[in-house]
Motif scaffolding. Structure first.
Motif, mmCIF file in Angstrom:
data_model
loop_
_atom_site.group_PDB
_atom_site.id
_atom_site.type_symbol
_atom_site.label_atom_id
_atom_site.label_comp_id
_atom_site.label_asym_id
_atom_site.label_seq_id
_atom_site.Cartn_x
_atom_site.Cartn_y
_atom_site.Cartn_z
ATOM 1 N N VAL A 45 16.704 7.208 40.419
ATOM 2 C CA VAL A 45 17.218 5.857 40.225
ATOM 3 C C VAL A 45 18.737 5.893 40.333
ATOM 4 N N VAL A 46 19.294 5.036 41.190
ATOM 5 C CA VAL A 46 20.746 4.896 41.276
ATOM 6 C C VAL A 46 21.089 3.469 40.855
ATOM 7 N N ASP A 47 21.726 3.350 39.698
ATOM 8 C CA ASP A 47 22.077 2.061 39.127
ATOM 9 C C ASP A 47 23.462 1.656 39.625
ATOM 10 N N ASP A 48 23.528 0.558 40.347
ATOM 11 C CA ASP A 48 24.778 0.109 40.971
ATOM 12 C C ASP A 48 25.591 -0.759 40.019
ATOM 13 N N GLY A 49 25.887 -0.202 38.824
ATOM 14 C CA GLY A 49 26.757 -0.897 37.879
ATOM 15 C C GLY A 49 26.119 -2.100 37.226
ATOM 16 N N SER A 50 24.862 -1.976 36.799
ATOM 17 C CA SER A 50 24.170 -3.083 36.142
ATOM 18 C C SER A 50 24.866 -3.488 34.845
ATOM 19 N N ASP A 51 24.495 -4.660 34.342
ATOM 20 C CA ASP A 51 25.132 -5.187 33.135
ATOM 21 C C ASP A 51 24.826 -4.346 31.906
ATOM 22 N N GLN A 52 23.705 -3.647 31.921
ATOM 23 C CA GLN A 52 23.360 -2.757 30.811
ATOM 24 C C GLN A 52 22.883 -1.424 31.365
ATOM 25 N N GLU A 53 23.044 -0.381 30.577
ATOM 26 C CA GLU A 53 22.645 0.953 31.033
ATOM 27 C C GLU A 53 21.141 1.148 30.904
ATOM 28 N N ILE A 54 20.620 1.978 31.786
ATOM 29 C CA ILE A 54 19.204 2.316 31.755
ATOM 30 C C ILE A 54 19.002 3.464 30.783
ATOM 31 N N SER A 55 18.069 3.301 29.875
ATOM 32 C CA SER A 55 17.753 4.371 28.937
ATOM 33 C C SER A 55 16.838 5.392 29.616
ATOM 34 N N PRO A 56 17.118 6.690 29.465
ATOM 35 C CA PRO A 56 16.245 7.712 30.069
ATOM 36 C C PRO A 56 14.798 7.586 29.619
ATOM 37 N N GLU A 57 14.584 7.057 28.403
ATOM 38 C CA GLU A 57 13.227 6.904 27.889
ATOM 39 C C GLU A 57 12.422 5.874 28.688
ATOM 40 N N GLN A 58 13.109 5.015 29.427
ATOM 41 C CA GLN A 58 12.411 4.031 30.244
ATOM 42 C C GLN A 58 11.723 4.663 31.450
ATOM 43 N N LEU A 59 12.214 5.803 31.879
ATOM 44 C CA LEU A 59 11.790 6.392 33.148
ATOM 45 C C LEU A 59 10.822 7.549 32.946
ATOM 46 N N ALA A 60 10.178 7.955 34.038
ATOM 47 C CA ALA A 60 9.325 9.145 34.003
ATOM 48 C C ALA A 60 10.173 10.353 33.620
ATOM 49 N N PRO A 61 9.590 11.331 32.887
ATOM 50 C CA PRO A 61 10.380 12.468 32.386
ATOM 51 C C PRO A 61 11.107 13.267 33.462
ATOM 52 N N ASP A 62 10.549 13.334 34.677
ATOM 53 C CA ASP A 62 11.185 14.133 35.731
ATOM 54 C C ASP A 62 12.154 13.320 36.586
ATOM 55 N N SER A 63 12.462 12.091 36.164
ATOM 56 C CA SER A 63 13.333 11.229 36.962
ATOM 57 C C SER A 63 14.789 11.677 36.900
ATOM 58 N N LEU A 64 15.488 11.487 38.003
ATOM 59 C CA LEU A 64 16.939 11.605 38.040
ATOM 60 C C LEU A 64 17.513 10.199 37.922
ATOM 61 N N CYS A 65 18.652 10.079 37.251
ATOM 62 C CA CYS A 65 19.253 8.759 37.084
ATOM 63 C C CYS A 65 20.769 8.892 37.200
ATOM 64 N N PHE A 66 21.352 8.114 38.097
ATOM 65 C CA PHE A 66 22.799 8.124 38.293
ATOM 66 C C PHE A 66 23.305 6.696 38.155
ATOM 67 N N ARG A 67 24.361 6.507 37.357
ATOM 68 C CA ARG A 67 24.924 5.174 37.139
ATOM 69 C C ARG A 67 26.301 5.081 37.776
ATOM 70 N N MET A 68 26.487 4.083 38.649
ATOM 71 C CA MET A 68 27.781 3.823 39.256
ATOM 72 C C MET A 68 28.695 3.157 38.231
ATOM 73 N N PRO A 69 30.011 3.444 38.267
ATOM 74 C CA PRO A 69 30.928 2.844 37.288
ATOM 75 C C PRO A 69 31.161 1.359 37.505
ATOM 76 N N ALA A 70 30.821 0.833 38.668
ATOM 77 C CA ALA A 70 30.959 -0.587 38.984
ATOM 78 C C ALA A 70 29.966 -0.919 40.084
ATOM 79 N N ASN A 71 29.901 -2.197 40.462
ATOM 80 C CA ASN A 71 28.992 -2.626 41.511
ATOM 81 C C ASN A 71 29.652 -2.422 42.872
ATOM 82 N N PHE A 72 29.202 -1.406 43.612
ATOM 83 C CA PHE A 72 29.808 -1.041 44.888
ATOM 84 C C PHE A 72 29.010 -1.523 46.094
#
Length: 246
Positions: A45-72
């Motif tokens: 999951v690559v989060d493009d600077g959403s209004d709230q952060e994604i909690s790792p508990e929301q995702l499958a245990p083997d998921s990778l998650c990267f959050r952009m610092p702003a909406n690019f």
């Protein structure tokens, strides 16, 4: 052909890239469905600077998650996924959206067409992409039709019929070639034209896009106009660059 026959070899590693911007409701279901395909599928999951952060508990245990610092924009987010795939030597990258419209069960077929060597880039052509009424839908249909005609002309007919489709699979060669371009905010038509013009082999697979269960599309008439403008600039620049003597 059964689903098992469509599965790529266990030796093939598949990064399933899921871009998101304020689409949270289905991320857990999507990442768990990807994980259930097999251990060689990794959801990212690559989060493009959403209004709230994604909690790792929301995702499958083997998921990778990267959050952009702003909406690019989606182009930059796509580069993030491609960079990760290159650095960690993934064989195939598949993209699906976070809104639940792309069928996860199609991922093995997309990945298999890549791993078999039949194609460098496989695009899921949405069989129901023309559904919908209203001014916004009609305008979007006109823009899609224009982009498809131009893309076909630029690619010698090799571009897919659905150049706005966001579900695709690419091998390492395609990833490296496309990652050398500066991808726009709405990169799909640009990617498919570049792939064809750079000598990559493109194939298409029909996909039935599902209805969005939560929220609404972020692609407004303003975004469609921006896509129209940016694609024309890209097309002109590509034609001028390629017409220059070497």
């Amino acid at each position: 052909m059964t689903l098992n026959e469509q599965q790529p070899s266990q030796a093939v590693t598949v990064l399933v890239f899921i871009p998101t911007y304020n689409d949270f409701e289905l991320l857990g279901d999507i990442t768990r469905s990807v994980s259930a395909l097999g251990s060689h599928y990794t959801p990212m999951v690559v989060d493009d600077g959403s209004d709230q952060e994604i909690s790792p508990e929301q995702l499958a245990p083997d998921s990778l998650c990267f959050r952009m610092p702003a909406n690019f924009g989606l182009g930059t987010v796509t580069h993030v996924a491609f960079d990760h795939a290159i650095r960690h030597n993934y064989d195939v990258v598949v993209r699906v959206d976070a809104d639940g419209q792309h069928p996860i069960e199609m991922i093995p077929e997309l990945a298999s067409a890549i791993s078999s060597g039949d194609a460098d880039l496989v695009v899921g052509v949405r069989t129901n992409r023309h559904d919908g009424n209203g001014m916004r839908s009609l305008f979007a249909r006109w823009v899609r039709g224009y982009l498809t005609v131009v893309a076909k002309l630029m690619s010698g007919g090799k571009a897919p019929e659905d150049v706005n489709s966001g579900i695709f699979a690419a091998n390492s060669r395609a990833i490296r070639i496309l990652n050398n371009a500066e991808l726009e905010q709405f990169p799909e038509p640009q990617m498919y034209v570049l792939a064809a013009r750079r000598g990559l082999k493109l194939e298409s697979i029909p996909v039935q896009q599902m209805e969005r269960k939560y929220g609404s599309s972020t692609v407004t008439i303003g975004h469609a106009l921006q896509l129209f403008y940016r694609f024309n600039i890209f097309a002109l620049a590509e034609l001028v660059q390629r017409s220059r003597p070497t």
